[in-house]
Design an enzyme around this catalytic site. Structure first.
Site: not given
Ligand code: VG1
Ligand code: CO
Length: 543
Positions: A113-114, A376, A277, A126, A365, A279, A281-282
């Site tokens: 992801s990010h 998302k 982001d 995943k 987030s 992948d 989804d953000r």
């Molecule tokens: C973070 C965010 C959470 C989000 C998760 C995956 O998790 O806070 O809201 O669902 O990333 O998003 P954490 O445990 O680091 O707070 V993504 O776009 O990284 O799949």
């Molecule tokens: Co993401």
């Protein structure tokens, strides 16, 4: 071509976090590491004869290698079909969309992801289930237990397939189809939003900048926003996915999307700015010289949802993660629909969406989504805003300001302390938990503590319980401080401190956020001793 059985031994620490298993690329490159996890997924699922698997990733470094391995293992496991995105590319929302549309048993998403990519960056994997959403905790725990006992995996010795060419190839008895990464997703978006109205908006000179951050959503945004909606070429910037995201954090927030922030702060800024982001989804939503917090974005979209054809019938309910601001709850109350508060992580929305209890969901987030899929969805959120801007004829800032006037403003910020020493972070949380019982009724600054607890969630659909999901200190006027440790990082621990203050009076709706939250920031330090435990006087990232 034949199926090999390979002996292996367990790797410690293959427990999925908030969103799958994330580790450094170098960890994933160890022989058998990816294979052990994938075989553990397949062992947990059991017989997959006659079933379809979807595979795709965000294009980061190691994506193509991992895709080829998974295809050979899926063939050895006896899947009838595997659908893989062209070039190994599928955004997380596109995987969810394809699983649902093609009736697949599930999908594997390759992404961290990010988190940054490249040889020294992060990689992730995943598993998503047949509703298109992230596997619930019961499943991820079963996978984890399997990784602790694994002794062998099965894999075909077939050659790599050409991921760039659309069409069907066979590995063993499995049909592997390389599919267009965007087509199914683009079709779904056209069912949800008023593309004619958005096309007319662009035709009338409306200007937008979408920052793909060299991550996966570039091709989706190009095809939909510039292609189907007729926005001028160049509307989507950094549109080509790169293995290292151009050396940047593909994290759409005002700190990491600095290029877009600068474009939107200029005097000749476009009307609308957005980013997504790694992948896809953000989403981050910006107006001219104005940024929208994700919590406000969810609330504004909920309040206006019926402008979009896909939501004409109204919303069944709104769900948000616990640390997300309570702005959306006020909208739910005004609409007379239920509001749900879940632990952090999209997997907790799945049951509510499947059961028809919630239509819109969001996380602070930069994550927003709906029952159209079970993830998302960054480009979806951007299209929803475009639909709203087209239908209302108002600016982003006007829509948000009017929202605050009607519902009040929930000032909101998250302070992240990244790569903190793990032991110190755990001790900080442990000492906070010990204090919880004594906080109730205490005066803190000008606030009085209404209650303090460690958030626990009982799923209203299946009764499953998730404990220790974040320490919250809630004041009598609804202001809150929440502390939790990240479940997605790969280095030490990341402490997240979430701050929220409600302000009803429009006269106080235009303060700088950090100033408005300053008294709560002081209380957070006083109660948790952040500087003492972490050795950090300031957060690494403030959003
Ligand atoms: C973070 C965010 C959470 C989000 C998760 C995956 O998790 O806070 O809201 O669902 O990333 O998003 P954490 O445990 O680091 O707070 V993504 O776009 O990284 O799949
Ligand atoms: Co993401």
């Amino acid at each position: 071509m034949s199926i090999q059985t390979v002996s292996t031994t367990p790797f410690p620490g293959q427990r999925p976090g908030t969103s799958g298993l994330r580790k450094k690329v170098s960890v994933f490159q160890q022989p058998h590491y990816l294979e052990n996890f994938v075989q553990s997924v397949f062992d947990t699922l059991g017989d997959c004869a006659g079933k379809t698997l979807v595979v795709g990733g965000d294009g980061r470094y190691h994506n193509r290698v991992a895709v080829q391995t998974i295809l050979r293992m899926a063939a050895a496991h006896g899947y009838a079909r595997v659908l893989v995105g062209q070039g190994g590319i599928l955004s997380t929302p596109a995987v969810s969309c394809v699983i649902r549309k093609r009736g697949a048993l599930g999908g594997i998403v390759l992404s961290a992801s990010h988190n940054p990519g490249g040889p020294d960056g992060d990689f992730g994997i995943k598993y998503n289930i047949d509703n298109g959403g992230p596997a619930p905790e019961g499943v991820t725990e079963a996978i984890y237990r399997r990784t602790e006992a694994i002794a062998q995996y099965r894999i075909s010795d077939a050659a790599d397939i050409d991921l760039n060419r659309l069409g069907v190839t066979r590995i063993e008895a499995t049909e592997v189809e390389v599919i267009d990464s965007v087509a199914d997703y683009a079709e779904l978006m056209q069912q949800l939003f008023d593309f004619d109205a958005i096309r007319a908006l662009f035709a009338g000179g409306f200007r937008m900048c979408f920052d793909g951050m060299h991550a996966v959503s570039g091709p989706y945004a190009k095809a939909i926003i510039e292609g189907l909606l007729g926005a001028p070429a160049g509307t989507v910037i950094n549109a080509v996915p790169l293995e290292d995201f151009g050396g940047h954090h593909p994290d759409p927030n005002p700190v990491n999307a600095a290029e877009l922030i600068a474009i939107m702060a200029a005097d000749d800024a476009p009307d609308f700015g957005a980013a997504s982001d790694g992948d896809g989804d953000r989403n981050m939503i910006l107006g001219r010289k104005f940024d929208v917090t994700p919590s406000d974005s969810l609330a504004v979209l909920a309040a206006h949802a019926t402008v979009a054809p896909g939501y004409r019938a109204g919303l069944k309910g709104i769900a948000r993660s616990m640390p997300t601001s309570q702005a959306a709850d006020r909208v739910a109350q005004a609409l007379g629909i239920p509001a749900f508060e879940t632990p952090t992580g999209w997997k907790f929305f799945g049951n509510l969406l499947d059961a028809g209890k919630a239509t819109l969901c969001g996380e602070e987030s930069y994550g927003t989504g709906s029952d159209h899929i079970r993830e998302k969805d960054g480009v979806w959120a951007v299209l929803f805003w475009l639909n709203l801007l087209a239908a209302s004829g108002k600016s982003v800032e006007q829509l948000v300001s009017e929202h605050w006037q009607r519902f009040g403003r929930n000032y909101y910020s998250r302070h992240d302390y990244e790569a903190v020493e793990t032991h110190a972070a755990n001790e900080l949380m442990a000492s906070l938990r010990i204090k919880l019982a004594t906080l109730k009724g205490q005066d803190l600054g000008h606030y009085v503590v209404d209650f303090a607890d460690d958030f626990e969630y009982t799923d209203p659909v299946d009764g499953s319980v998730a404990k220790q999901q974040g320490v919250r200190i809630v004041m009598t006027n609804g202001s809150r401080i929440v502390f939790r440790l990240s479940g997605t990082g790969t280095e030490g621990a990341t402490l997240r401190v979430y701050l929220e203050r409600y302000e009803a009076d429009p006269e106080f709706h235009h303060l700088p956020t950090q100033q408005a939250l300053y008294p709560l920031i002081l209380i957070a330090e006083q109660v948790a001793g952040i500087a003492d435990w972490t050795g950090r006087a300031h957060p690494t990232v403030t959003t």
